[in-house]
Write an enzyme that holds these catalytic residues in place. Sequence first.
Site, PDB file in Angstrom:
ATOM      1  N   HIS A  83       0.851  -1.193   0.000  1.00  0.00           N
ATOM      2  CA  HIS A  83       0.000   0.000   0.000  1.00  0.00           C
ATOM      3  C   HIS A  83       0.884   1.240   0.000  1.00  0.00           C
ATOM      4  CE1 HIS A  83       0.714  -1.473   4.071  1.00  0.00           C
ATOM      5  NE2 HIS A  83       0.777  -0.213   4.458  1.00  0.00           N
ATOM      6  N   ILE A  84       0.375   2.280  -0.628  1.00  0.00           N
ATOM      7  CA  ILE A  84       1.064   3.576  -0.667  1.00  0.00           C
ATOM      8  C   ILE A  84       0.325   4.520   0.270  1.00  0.00           C
ATOM      9  CG2 ILE A  84       1.824   5.504  -2.111  1.00  0.00           C
ATOM     10  CD1 ILE A  84       1.445   3.646  -4.562  1.00  0.00           C
TER      11      ILE A  84
HETATM   12  P1  5GP Z   1       2.135   0.028   7.271  1.00  0.00           P
HETATM   13  O1  5GP Z   1       2.750   0.247   8.606  1.00  0.00           O
HETATM   14  O2  5GP Z   1       1.914  -1.449   6.964  1.00  0.00           O
HETATM   15  O3  5GP Z   1       2.833   0.753   6.157  1.00  0.00           O
HETATM   16  O4  5GP Z   1       0.714   0.723   7.327  1.00  0.00           O
HETATM   17  C1  5GP Z   1      -0.456   0.077   7.653  1.00  0.00           C
HETATM   18  C2  5GP Z   1      -1.491   1.149   7.852  1.00  0.00           C
HETATM   19  O5  5GP Z   1      -2.758   0.521   7.850  1.00  0.00           O
HETATM   20  C3  5GP Z   1      -1.355   1.909   9.177  1.00  0.00           C
HETATM   21  O6  5GP Z   1      -1.179   3.297   8.900  1.00  0.00           O
HETATM   22  C4  5GP Z   1      -2.645   1.614   9.904  1.00  0.00           C
HETATM   23  O7  5GP Z   1      -3.146   2.717  10.616  1.00  0.00           O
HETATM   24  C5  5GP Z   1      -3.579   1.195   8.777  1.00  0.00           C
HETATM   25  N1  5GP Z   1      -4.608   0.237   9.178  1.00  0.00           N
HETATM   26  C6  5GP Z   1      -4.432  -0.884   9.934  1.00  0.00           C
HETATM   27  N2  5GP Z   1      -5.590  -1.531  10.089  1.00  0.00           N
HETATM   28  C7  5GP Z   1      -6.527  -0.812   9.411  1.00  0.00           C
HETATM   29  C8  5GP Z   1      -7.928  -0.982   9.214  1.00  0.00           C
HETATM   30  O8  5GP Z   1      -8.561  -1.942   9.666  1.00  0.00           O
HETATM   31  N3  5GP Z   1      -8.557  -0.036   8.469  1.00  0.00           N
HETATM   32  C9  5GP Z   1      -7.899   1.041   7.930  1.00  0.00           C
HETATM   33  N4  5GP Z   1      -8.614   1.905   7.212  1.00  0.00           N
HETATM   34  N5  5GP Z   1      -6.576   1.232   8.101  1.00  0.00           N
HETATM   35  C10 5GP Z   1      -5.899   0.316   8.830  1.00  0.00           C
END
Ligand code: 5GP
Length: 109
Positions: free
Chosen positions: A100-101
Amino acid sequence: MSEKTLFQKIHDGEIPSDMVYKDEHCFVIKDINPRAPVHLLVIPVKPIISLAHLEDDDHAVMGHMMLLLRKLAVEHGLGEHFKTQINTGERGGQEVFHLHIHLMGTPVN
Ligand code: 5GP
């Protein structure tokens, strides 16, 4: 069949989200824990694990998402001023293992 990722469950409506854009290649949700006034996640429909797991034929979806960023930025009031982030791997800060971006910024007004 392997278990769906969190973002696949969101895409399929099994977990609620604030989805602001969707097409056949990708979808965009508001981050549940925003770190900026606008904080969106641009996610490929294909459950690519991370940048480190891209395959050669993923260039189209990656290009598609990169080009979508500027449109999302304008639509969400960021204009030409925004920050993007792609975390890769545990030591790269990745928590959800579906590429994801992050698109973040503060709208003018
Ligand atoms: P990463 O750390 O993997 O780059 O980012 C994951 C992102 O996903 C985090 O910013 C976190 O807040 C978001 N996230 C995690 N669980 C959920 C969810 O159930 N719904 C949404 N909309 N965002 C989520």
